[in-house]
Design a protein around this motif. Structure first.
Motif, PDB file in Angstrom:
ATOM      1  N   SER A 154       0.794  15.138   1.877  1.00  0.00           N
ATOM      2  CA  SER A 154       1.658  14.308   1.021  1.00  0.00           C
ATOM      3  C   SER A 154       0.833  13.402   0.113  1.00  0.00           C
ATOM      4  N   SER A 155      -0.276  12.881   0.623  1.00  0.00           N
ATOM      5  CA  SER A 155      -1.170  12.038  -0.190  1.00  0.00           C
ATOM      6  C   SER A 155      -1.817  12.865  -1.292  1.00  0.00           C
ATOM      7  N   SER A 156      -2.053  14.126  -1.012  1.00  0.00           N
ATOM      8  CA  SER A 156      -2.678  15.021  -1.994  1.00  0.00           C
ATOM      9  C   SER A 156      -1.671  15.417  -3.070  1.00  0.00           C
ATOM     10  N   THR A 204     -16.244   9.210   0.856  1.00  0.00           N
ATOM     11  CA  THR A 204     -15.104   8.296   0.929  1.00  0.00           C
ATOM     12  C   THR A 204     -14.212   8.668   2.111  1.00  0.00           C
ATOM     13  N   GLY A 205     -13.276   7.807   2.381  1.00  0.00           N
ATOM     14  CA  GLY A 205     -12.388   8.027   3.521  1.00  0.00           C
ATOM     15  C   GLY A 205     -12.160   6.701   4.235  1.00  0.00           C
ATOM     16  N   SER A 206     -13.216   5.903   4.280  1.00  0.00           N
ATOM     17  CA  SER A 206     -13.039   4.538   4.719  1.00  0.00           C
ATOM     18  C   SER A 206     -12.505   3.782   3.507  1.00  0.00           C
ATOM     19  N   LEU A 207     -11.237   3.449   3.543  1.00  0.00           N
ATOM     20  CA  LEU A 207     -10.558   2.972   2.330  1.00  0.00           C
ATOM     21  C   LEU A 207     -11.097   1.628   1.840  1.00  0.00           C
ATOM     22  N   GLY A 208     -11.033   1.454   0.526  1.00  0.00           N
ATOM     23  CA  GLY A 208     -11.409   0.172  -0.066  1.00  0.00           C
ATOM     24  C   GLY A 208     -12.769   0.165  -0.728  1.00  0.00           C
ATOM     25  N   MET A 232      -7.522   5.256  -6.554  1.00  0.00           N
ATOM     26  CA  MET A 232      -7.237   4.474  -5.341  1.00  0.00           C
ATOM     27  C   MET A 232      -5.779   4.656  -4.919  1.00  0.00           C
ATOM     28  N   GLY A 233      -5.530   4.436  -3.648  1.00  0.00           N
ATOM     29  CA  GLY A 233      -4.157   4.415  -3.163  1.00  0.00           C
ATOM     30  C   GLY A 233      -3.614   2.993  -3.213  1.00  0.00           C
ATOM     31  N   ASP A 234      -2.292   2.879  -3.135  1.00  0.00           N
ATOM     32  CA  ASP A 234      -1.712   1.529  -3.146  1.00  0.00           C
ATOM     33  C   ASP A 234      -1.948   0.837  -1.807  1.00  0.00           C
ATOM     34  N   GLY A 235      -1.799   1.593  -0.709  1.00  0.00           N
ATOM     35  CA  GLY A 235      -2.135   1.012   0.598  1.00  0.00           C
ATOM     36  C   GLY A 235      -3.583   0.569   0.630  1.00  0.00           C
ATOM     37  N   GLU A 236      -4.423   1.341  -0.020  1.00  0.00           N
ATOM     38  CA  GLU A 236      -5.847   1.007  -0.078  1.00  0.00           C
ATOM     39  C   GLU A 236      -6.072  -0.383  -0.703  1.00  0.00           C
ATOM     40  N   CYS A 237      -5.191  -0.747  -1.622  1.00  0.00           N
ATOM     41  CA  CYS A 237      -5.347  -2.046  -2.299  1.00  0.00           C
ATOM     42  C   CYS A 237      -5.045  -3.217  -1.372  1.00  0.00           C
ATOM     43  N   TYR A 252       0.312   4.903  -7.238  1.00  0.00           N
ATOM     44  CA  TYR A 252       1.267   3.915  -6.733  1.00  0.00           C
ATOM     45  C   TYR A 252       2.514   4.638  -6.210  1.00  0.00           C
ATOM     46  N   ASN A 253       2.374   5.195  -4.999  1.00  0.00           N
ATOM     47  CA  ASN A 253       3.492   5.966  -4.422  1.00  0.00           C
ATOM     48  C   ASN A 253       4.360   5.117  -3.484  1.00  0.00           C
ATOM     49  N   LYS A 254       4.023   3.835  -3.379  1.00  0.00           N
ATOM     50  CA  LYS A 254       4.837   2.838  -2.649  1.00  0.00           C
ATOM     51  C   LYS A 254       4.830   3.004  -1.126  1.00  0.00           C
ATOM     52  N   PHE A 255       3.968   3.902  -0.631  1.00  0.00           N
ATOM     53  CA  PHE A 255       3.861   4.075   0.825  1.00  0.00           C
ATOM     54  C   PHE A 255       2.403   4.133   1.249  1.00  0.00           C
ATOM     55  N   GLN A 256       2.129   3.625   2.426  1.00  0.00           N
ATOM     56  CA  GLN A 256       0.826   3.884   3.040  1.00  0.00           C
ATOM     57  C   GLN A 256       1.061   4.671   4.327  1.00  0.00           C
ATOM     58  N   GLU A 257       0.159   4.560   5.288  1.00  0.00           N
ATOM     59  CA  GLU A 257       0.255   5.439   6.458  1.00  0.00           C
ATOM     60  C   GLU A 257       1.480   5.142   7.323  1.00  0.00           C
ATOM     61  N   THR A 258       1.731   3.865   7.527  1.00  0.00           N
ATOM     62  CA  THR A 258       2.728   3.479   8.533  1.00  0.00           C
ATOM     63  C   THR A 258       4.077   3.059   7.947  1.00  0.00           C
ATOM     64  N   PRO A 278       6.506   1.726   4.125  1.00  0.00           N
ATOM     65  CA  PRO A 278       6.514   1.251   2.739  1.00  0.00           C
ATOM     66  C   PRO A 278       5.545   0.082   2.547  1.00  0.00           C
ATOM     67  N   ILE A 279       4.888   0.078   1.393  1.00  0.00           N
ATOM     68  CA  ILE A 279       3.950  -0.992   1.068  1.00  0.00           C
ATOM     69  C   ILE A 279       4.666  -2.344   1.091  1.00  0.00           C
ATOM     70  N   SER A 280       5.898  -2.362   0.584  1.00  0.00           N
ATOM     71  CA  SER A 280       6.630  -3.626   0.470  1.00  0.00           C
ATOM     72  C   SER A 280       6.839  -4.266   1.841  1.00  0.00           C
ATOM     73  N   ILE A 296       5.216   9.770  -6.468  1.00  0.00           N
ATOM     74  CA  ILE A 296       6.056   9.990  -5.279  1.00  0.00           C
ATOM     75  C   ILE A 296       5.180  10.664  -4.229  1.00  0.00           C
ATOM     76  N   LYS A 297       5.097  10.019  -3.080  1.00  0.00           N
ATOM     77  CA  LYS A 297       4.293  10.603  -2.006  1.00  0.00           C
ATOM     78  C   LYS A 297       4.956  11.909  -1.542  1.00  0.00           C
ATOM     79  N   GLY A 298       4.198  12.991  -1.557  1.00  0.00           N
ATOM     80  CA  GLY A 298       4.770  14.285  -1.177  1.00  0.00           C
ATOM     81  C   GLY A 298       5.388  15.040  -2.330  1.00  0.00           C
TER      82      GLY A 298
HETATM   83  C1  TPP Z   1     -10.624   1.118   6.073  1.00  0.00           C
HETATM   84  C2  TPP Z   1      -9.579   2.087   6.520  1.00  0.00           C
HETATM   85  N1  TPP Z   1      -8.527   1.658   7.264  1.00  0.00           N
HETATM   86  C3  TPP Z   1      -7.588   2.515   7.670  1.00  0.00           C
HETATM   87  C4  TPP Z   1      -7.682   3.843   7.364  1.00  0.00           C
HETATM   88  C5  TPP Z   1      -6.623   4.814   7.870  1.00  0.00           C
HETATM   89  N2  TPP Z   1      -5.805   5.308   6.774  1.00  0.00           N
HETATM   90  C6  TPP Z   1      -5.996   6.526   6.247  1.00  0.00           C
HETATM   91  S1  TPP Z   1      -4.948   6.856   4.985  1.00  0.00           S
HETATM   92  C7  TPP Z   1      -4.191   5.347   5.162  1.00  0.00           C
HETATM   93  C8  TPP Z   1      -3.061   4.933   4.277  1.00  0.00           C
HETATM   94  C9  TPP Z   1      -3.474   4.906   2.855  1.00  0.00           C
HETATM   95  O1  TPP Z   1      -2.387   4.643   2.053  1.00  0.00           O
HETATM   96  P1  TPP Z   1      -2.505   4.738   0.505  1.00  0.00           P
HETATM   97  O2  TPP Z   1      -3.781   4.101   0.068  1.00  0.00           O
HETATM   98  O3  TPP Z   1      -1.268   4.220  -0.073  1.00  0.00           O
HETATM   99  O4  TPP Z   1      -2.699   6.288   0.247  1.00  0.00           O
HETATM  100  P2  TPP Z   1      -1.575   7.420   0.101  1.00  0.00           P
HETATM  101  O5  TPP Z   1      -1.793   8.319   1.277  1.00  0.00           O
HETATM  102  O6  TPP Z   1      -0.233   6.793   0.083  1.00  0.00           O
HETATM  103  O7  TPP Z   1      -1.886   8.079  -1.183  1.00  0.00           O
HETATM  104  C10 TPP Z   1      -4.768   4.612   6.185  1.00  0.00           C
HETATM  105  C11 TPP Z   1      -4.340   3.268   6.600  1.00  0.00           C
HETATM  106  C12 TPP Z   1      -8.793   4.269   6.593  1.00  0.00           C
HETATM  107  N3  TPP Z   1      -8.948   5.556   6.224  1.00  0.00           N
HETATM  108  N4  TPP Z   1      -9.716   3.381   6.166  1.00  0.00           N
END
Ligand code: TPP
Ligand code: MG
Length: 274
Positions: free
Chosen positions: A32-34, A117-121, A147-152, A178-184, A186-188, A240-242
């Motif tokens: 879905s992120s892809s 990459t993979g460790s977000l931020g 970047m992802g929005d959750g990443e921000c 900016y798909n408004k969702f992260q892993e767990t 909604p961003i909001s 839109i995620k997915g």
């Molecule tokens: C520093 C860090 N914390 C947690 C994770 C686990 N993690 C992988 S994807 C993800 C959510 C990312 O959400 P977003 O940036 O919005 O990306 P999207 O999948 O929505 O495109 C998390 C928390 C990680 N990879 N790196």
């Protein structure tokens, strides 16, 4: 590069099928992120935005693309294969032990990957590092960071935002998926980012927004950003995620979960009919 809407949309559709097939075959990954960033990478690599020579991956003047949301590797690999960096057969080894196409991209393991990459931020900071290095060597390439929005929600993103404006990095373009969702969820709910435009402006960036699934609009906005002087730029792409598969769009728990072969069959139909 020749770029019309039909051919770019066809590439985007093929990339969605590759994401679907490789993650389903692997039995894991982040489809879905892809899917969310397909049109963004299509515009960058096949719309004539990024300057690269896939036969000469370390060409010093190349533009750098950093997939800061590294979990969207199932999108990056077929893009790089299509761009000519390596044989397409490799994408089927996604997530296999000892394969160069791991669940997250690894620098120097695969041509075309500019950062691990993979460790977000971290991607925006890595992009700044590339540009500072380029300045020392008098090279004038551009850097694009997705970047992802959750990443921000990661503090390092904002340290990097501050640094890029300080260094007046007008060769730096960030793109926010900016798909408004992260892993767990909604961003909001998890950690609200709004007002996002105002935040980036306050950090000294030029900000624009786009429908992240309108490939021609993304292309035009990225072209326009190349003309901005004295400031880094961010393109906030509403996505839109997915995207492309209705039951994945509707269910954020598909984050980090591959579709089953049966679900993939239904998804394929939807993607082909789009
Ligand atoms: C520093 C860090 N914390 C947690 C994770 C686990 N993690 C992988 S994807 C993800 C959510 C990312 O959400 P977003 O940036 O919005 O990306 P999207 O999948 O929505 O495109 C998390 C928390 C990680 N990879 N790196
Ligand atoms: Mg997200």
């Amino acid at each position: 590069m020749h770029a019309d809407a039909d051919s770019l949309n066809e590439i985007a559709r093929d990339l969605r099928l590759d994401i679907l097939d490789t993650t389903t075959r692997a039995g894991s990954g982040h489809p879905s992120s892809s899917f969310s960033a397909v049109e963004i990478l299509t515009a960058l690599y096949f719309g004539g935005i990024l300057r690269y020579r896939s036969v000469e991956p370390w060409w010093p003047e190349r533009d750098r693309f950093i997939m800061s949301k590294g979990h969207a590797a199932p999108l990056l690999y077929p893009v790089l294969a299509r761009a000519g960096y390596f044989e397409r057969e490799l994408i089927w080894k996604l997530r296999q032990i000892d394969s160069p196409v791991q669940g997250h991209p690894i620098y120097r393991m695969l041509p075309g990957v500019e950062a691990t990459t993979g460790s977000l931020g971290q991607g925006l900071s890595l992009g700044i590092g590339h540009l500072l290095g380029g300045r020392l060597s008098s090279l004038s390439f551009r850097v694009y960071v997705l970047m992802g929005d959750g990443e921000c929600e990661a503090g390092q993103v904002w340290e990097a935002a501050m640094a890029a404006a300080h260094f007046r990095m007008d060769s730096l373009t960030a793109i926010l998926d900016y798909n408004k969702f992260q892993e767990t969820g909604p961003i909001s709910r998890e950690m609200a980012l709004e007002p996002l435009v105002e935040k980036w402006r306050a950090f000294g960036w030029f900000v624009d927004e786009v429908d992240g699934h309108d490939v021609m609009a993304v292309l035009q906005k990225l072209k326009a950003l190349q003309e901005i002087k004295g400031r880094p730029q961010i393109l906030i792409a509403h996505t839109i995620k997915g995207k492309g598969v209705s039951f994945v769009e509707a269910d954020f728990t598909f984050h980090g979960r591959a579709l089953t072969p049966e679900q993939a069959g239904r998804a394929r139909e939807e993607i082909l009919c789009s």
